[in-house]
Design an enzyme around this catalytic site. Sequence first.
Site: not given
Length: 748
Positions: A435, A439-440, A550
């Site tokens: 996103g 980082t996921v 957002d």
Amino acid sequence: MTVAVSSRPPTTGMVVGALAFELVATAALAGPIALPGCPESCGDVQVPYPFGVGHGCFHEGFNLTCDETQHPPKLLLGDDVEVLDISLPDCTVRIQRKISWSQHAEFNGSWSVPAPDGPLRVASARNSFVAFGCNTVATLIPYSTQGPPNFASICAAVCADTLSGSSCSGVGCCRTSIAPFGTDIPSYGIQVRHLEEQAGEDTRAVFIVDQDWFSRNEAEMVTNFSKLVRPSDYGGVAVVMVDTIPAVLEWSLDLISDEGLFVLSPTGPRSSDFRCLSSNSFSYIIDGNYDRRRCNCSHGYEGNPYIGDGCQDIDECQLPDIYPCHGTCINVPGTYRCSSKKSISSLPGLITIIAISAGFGLLFALLGVTKIINKLKQRREKNLRQKIFRRNHGLLLQQLISSNKDIAERTKIFSIDELEQATNKFDKNRILGGGGHGTVYKGILSDQHVVAIKKSKIVVQREIDQFINEAVILSQTNHRNVVKLFGCCLETEVPLLVYEFISNGTLSYHLHGQSENPLSWKDRLRIALETARAIAYLHSAASVSVFHRDIKCANILLTDALTAKVSDFGASRSISTDEIEVLTAIQGTHGYLDPEYYYTSRLTEKSDVYSFGVILAELLTRIKPVFSSHSSEGKSLASHFVSMIKDCRLSDIIDPQIIEEGGAEDAEVIARLAEACLSLKGEERPTMRQVETTLEYVQGLKVHPKSQMTRISQNAPNDESYNENKGNEGTRLYSLEKEFIQSSEIPR
């Protein structure tokens, strides 16, 4: 020309070898070699399983017959091939084959194992290819299903005027090794050619033979063959002492077709996932082919590994020549111990002991120094982690978690070691996506719980503050449509967040990706309602409101049941209920960003309402928030959507799937709601509570569409009563949270 043939008794070498094998076998405890009730021998030859004589006594492809009409009885493979012996450790079978003699100068022949479709193959390493004849070239070619052969075995023999010598070295006789074609060659083709253009009718023979046996009988065979080639020199009668020769075959087991011979090990992990039926045995692969296996008894055991209790312990103490012991020999399972009776009293022995002791002392000293260095290194790493933990306000977060029982049950502070183990040290293959704020990774905790772990992309203070901000917001948020935070890690320069793993991707993927199952209009309505409830909860359900800042389709995750989960709170802001706006740097995503917030830097709850209006427009049209048209590039969906509604052209841009599902009437209401949310002035937009109420009415079909739109312009419900109704979904500690956020904004 007359050929007289006589058989030959076993050589001395064969007898010695048999006695040596028998000596080792008798050192093992008596154990079965065949299945219960099955014969263990035929004449002088033992018949171990998987071979067997009689129904139910052999594994498929290993059947033998015992010809008891002869004295002694003979063990036969097929119809007429005699079996001389079977070796389980070597997985070999020695057979007796007849020699084929020919007086033709050139001929083609073949050499095959009995039952080529069975498990037996030619043991290339144990046999030789031999040719007898004058001026002869013999070629051995493998028959293979793998295509044309890449190798062949060739030998040539010439004849001088006088034949002499006692070795098969190319004069009247030649021998060569068999090229290692692999373990799957059951048959060979044989070609015999003459070296000269005009060849006589000389006697020739070509065969495969046990190379050990041939080496012992080579001189005698060469001498007798000389008599056969030149019988006139011996009174016109040629005498050949041998009419049959032994050859060696080998076998292996197919892991798939012979799976009945393998079982899972009950004693724990071994070198292979499978082992042979007997305990104290193991299986191994052949020529790198995993499917081809053989069995053998473990070290210190002898017997038959293919049947239960077939491998028995060897009593090494009964074999002092093989297992020497200069003391008292004690047999133990699998090995033996030798306790010495002698005491070292001589000076050389004393020096040896001192040298060994000094060597061990030096070794232990080095190990001690290494251990101390590792301890110091671990202590430095621990101190550094604690320093970073305090710098990232970990102590304040611990106080916030410990001061509230509900938060403590939901949120945990993880160590970096736990998360590295969960993600295989943040392997790239574990990346789920990225996103705007990190980082996921997909992680599996020690309790086998699957989680998503977010890691900041850049080590800058702004990113760290955003992660801490997201941690404090999510730790106090408890709503079914907000992604659940399990905990965080503050021991590294890059803080890490651990939250629930949502497996079905984002709303953006399902709307604009290439999903095989497009979202139905009913599912879109429900996702919109669940998202509105989550945002309304953030705005109004606690003493400290949260502006997400957002809101977009990419930050709405979907479960397998298509339940919406609002995520990514890195840009969110918390304000007290007595504040209605906050001045802050512009953050958001192009296409979703509130124009009023963009130009004034004043963030209000109506900024999230505008972003949600864009999502409603996406749900109605399946058009991206910024799209390209024929007339221009980068056109805004929000402005285009509002323009089409004002021109009464909603039907031109609405998704045809909605019309097909009979949702045109509801779509018109949702379009008006989206138009209200996309108003350029924030004060003209409804609150998220009003949006939620309208969506509830539309989904429940409780009122007429016109009355639904009337409700949008009505005043929002009392926030206090809403807080009372929703207060059980989350608990916030205002003072601690404010202190935590303020501390994260202090320059370091």
